[in-house]
Design a protein around this motif. Sequence first.
Motif, mmCIF file in Angstrom:
data_model
loop_
_atom_site.group_PDB
_atom_site.id
_atom_site.type_symbol
_atom_site.label_atom_id
_atom_site.label_comp_id
_atom_site.label_asym_id
_atom_site.label_seq_id
_atom_site.Cartn_x
_atom_site.Cartn_y
_atom_site.Cartn_z
ATOM 1 N N GLY A 39 -0.398 -71.702 -11.008
ATOM 2 C CA GLY A 39 0.717 -71.669 -10.066
ATOM 3 C C GLY A 39 1.202 -73.061 -9.706
ATOM 4 N N LEU A 40 0.260 -73.994 -9.532
ATOM 5 C CA LEU A 40 0.638 -75.370 -9.240
ATOM 6 C C LEU A 40 1.470 -75.965 -10.373
ATOM 7 C CD1 LEU A 40 -2.682 -76.785 -7.714
ATOM 8 C CD2 LEU A 40 -0.520 -76.436 -6.521
ATOM 9 N N ILE A 41 1.028 -75.724 -11.608
ATOM 10 C CA ILE A 41 1.754 -76.274 -12.765
ATOM 11 C C ILE A 41 3.156 -75.675 -12.853
ATOM 12 C CG2 ILE A 41 1.793 -76.409 -15.288
ATOM 13 C CD1 ILE A 41 -1.277 -76.465 -15.191
ATOM 14 N N LEU A 42 3.248 -74.353 -12.664
ATOM 15 C CA LEU A 42 4.564 -73.708 -12.683
ATOM 16 C C LEU A 42 5.454 -74.226 -11.549
ATOM 17 C CD1 LEU A 42 3.584 -70.001 -13.483
ATOM 18 C CD2 LEU A 42 4.757 -71.616 -14.992
ATOM 19 N N GLY A 43 4.849 -74.415 -10.382
ATOM 20 C CA GLY A 43 5.610 -74.933 -9.242
ATOM 21 C C GLY A 43 6.128 -76.335 -9.483
ATOM 22 N N LEU A 44 5.285 -77.198 -10.063
ATOM 23 C CA LEU A 44 5.701 -78.570 -10.365
ATOM 24 C C LEU A 44 6.797 -78.590 -11.411
ATOM 25 C CD1 LEU A 44 2.269 -80.456 -10.371
ATOM 26 C CD2 LEU A 44 4.148 -80.746 -8.742
ATOM 27 N N LEU A 45 6.652 -77.772 -12.460
ATOM 28 C CA LEU A 45 7.686 -77.712 -13.491
ATOM 29 C C LEU A 45 9.006 -77.204 -12.911
ATOM 30 C CD1 LEU A 45 5.705 -76.294 -16.567
ATOM 31 C CD2 LEU A 45 6.645 -78.602 -16.296
ATOM 32 N N GLY A 46 8.907 -76.145 -12.104
ATOM 33 C CA GLY A 46 10.113 -75.598 -11.500
ATOM 34 C C GLY A 46 10.810 -76.587 -10.570
ATOM 35 N N SER A 47 10.021 -77.272 -9.753
ATOM 36 C CA SER A 47 10.620 -78.246 -8.821
ATOM 37 C C SER A 47 11.201 -79.437 -9.572
ATOM 38 C CB SER A 47 9.572 -78.717 -7.810
ATOM 39 O OG SER A 47 8.493 -79.366 -8.466
ATOM 40 N N GLY A 48 10.545 -79.851 -10.658
ATOM 41 C CA GLY A 48 11.076 -80.962 -11.456
ATOM 42 C C GLY A 48 12.397 -80.615 -12.104
ATOM 43 N N ILE A 49 12.478 -79.408 -12.673
ATOM 44 C CA ILE A 49 13.738 -78.967 -13.299
ATOM 45 C C ILE A 49 14.839 -78.831 -12.248
ATOM 46 C CG2 ILE A 49 14.854 -77.052 -14.515
ATOM 47 C CD1 ILE A 49 12.156 -76.562 -15.908
ATOM 48 N N ALA A 50 14.490 -78.269 -11.084
ATOM 49 C CA ALA A 50 15.473 -78.111 -10.002
ATOM 50 C C ALA A 50 15.985 -79.461 -9.523
ATOM 51 C CB ALA A 50 14.849 -77.339 -8.845
ATOM 52 N N PHE A 51 15.082 -80.450 -9.426
ATOM 53 C CA PHE A 51 15.481 -81.787 -8.994
ATOM 54 C C PHE A 51 16.461 -82.409 -9.986
ATOM 55 C CE2 PHE A 51 14.819 -86.399 -9.230
ATOM 56 C CZ PHE A 51 15.148 -86.769 -7.938
ATOM 57 N N LEU A 52 16.180 -82.284 -11.274
ATOM 58 C CA LEU A 52 17.069 -82.849 -12.296
ATOM 59 C C LEU A 52 18.428 -82.158 -12.283
ATOM 60 C CD1 LEU A 52 14.568 -83.292 -15.272
ATOM 61 C CD2 LEU A 52 15.460 -85.064 -13.747
ATOM 62 N N LEU A 53 18.422 -80.847 -12.081
ATOM 63 C CA LEU A 53 19.687 -80.117 -12.011
ATOM 64 C C LEU A 53 20.501 -80.545 -10.789
ATOM 65 C CD1 LEU A 53 18.592 -76.491 -13.030
ATOM 66 C CD2 LEU A 53 20.056 -78.052 -14.319
ATOM 67 N N GLN A 54 19.814 -80.713 -9.656
ATOM 68 C CA GLN A 54 20.538 -81.142 -8.460
ATOM 69 C C GLN A 54 21.104 -82.550 -8.641
ATOM 70 O OE1 GLN A 54 18.292 -81.405 -4.781
ATOM 71 N NE2 GLN A 54 20.125 -80.967 -3.599
ATOM 72 N N TRP A 55 20.344 -83.415 -9.292
ATOM 73 C CA TRP A 55 20.813 -84.772 -9.587
ATOM 74 C C TRP A 55 22.109 -84.720 -10.387
ATOM 75 C CZ3 TRP A 55 17.123 -88.955 -12.098
ATOM 76 C CH2 TRP A 55 17.773 -90.192 -12.087
ATOM 77 N N ALA A 56 22.126 -83.893 -11.423
ATOM 78 C CA ALA A 56 23.306 -83.787 -12.271
ATOM 79 C C ALA A 56 24.495 -83.202 -11.506
ATOM 80 C CB ALA A 56 22.983 -82.933 -13.496
ATOM 81 N N VAL A 57 24.239 -82.139 -10.735
ATOM 82 C CA VAL A 57 25.323 -81.502 -9.985
ATOM 83 C C VAL A 57 25.866 -82.444 -8.905
ATOM 84 C CG1 VAL A 57 25.865 -79.616 -8.375
ATOM 85 C CG2 VAL A 57 24.500 -79.173 -10.423
ATOM 86 N N TYR A 58 24.966 -83.156 -8.223
ATOM 87 C CA TYR A 58 25.376 -84.091 -7.163
ATOM 88 C C TYR A 58 26.288 -85.175 -7.731
ATOM 89 C CZ TYR A 58 24.953 -87.109 -3.033
ATOM 90 O OH TYR A 58 25.230 -87.873 -1.928
ATOM 91 N N ASN A 59 25.870 -85.769 -8.865
ATOM 92 C CA ASN A 59 26.681 -86.826 -9.481
ATOM 93 C C ASN A 59 28.024 -86.289 -9.965
ATOM 94 O OD1 ASN A 59 24.814 -88.875 -9.038
ATOM 95 N ND2 ASN A 59 23.780 -88.551 -10.992
#
Length: 240
Positions: free
Chosen positions: A167-187
Amino acid sequence: EEDSQILAFVDESLSDSDALSIEGAIRSIPNIRDVQFISREEAMENYKNTYGDSTVFENLDASVFRNRYVIRLNDITLMRDTAATVDAVNGVDDVSAPFSIAEGFIAVRNVVSVITAILIVILLVVSVFMMSNTIKLATFTRRDEIAVMKMVGASNSFIRTPFVVEGLILGLLGSGIAFLLQWAVYNFIAQKISVSIAASLIQVMPFSLLMTPLLIVFLAIGILVGAFGGAMAIRNYLKV
């Protein structure tokens, strides 16, 4: 909110030195973050600069302006009370404050904060549900193995640990992907705003200023949701 300010105009009968002497009284008022004295001459220059290189104001005399204090507040919700206290200071003749703008901003901020809080709660519940169901699929295929481990004396923590780690690994992967997506959308949105009419009204902060705290929050939530989801998914299979 940090740029909101009020102006305290000094009584015209006071000399420059007397006008400067009331700064301490203003600074002692609660809720005041910063105080800056603006002399008549500085006020005149600021006025001229507002209109560029216009020659209309070449003969303008500083005496038509008043000494003033630019005051920034810690909490703009208390602007009316603070302005009234400043106005009561001996030597202050008048106070100008953008009450309607501040109150409008506070109303919008409160609405946005409530909506954001509701969305965060909904998304957290959905995230835990999805994480739990994902791990449940893995535990379902290993239910017999878990039952055998329980019967031979394996502790709940020994059985639960691999699923919590998953669960920790899935959570980290999910949060990392979400962060990158937000970075792209924000820019993307920031770029669209910078070339639109809204650029004169909205100043978008560079994502680099938000990156570190956002990444920490994303990873922390990912870890918590992942660990909680993993622990919740396996609890029924430990009841053997």
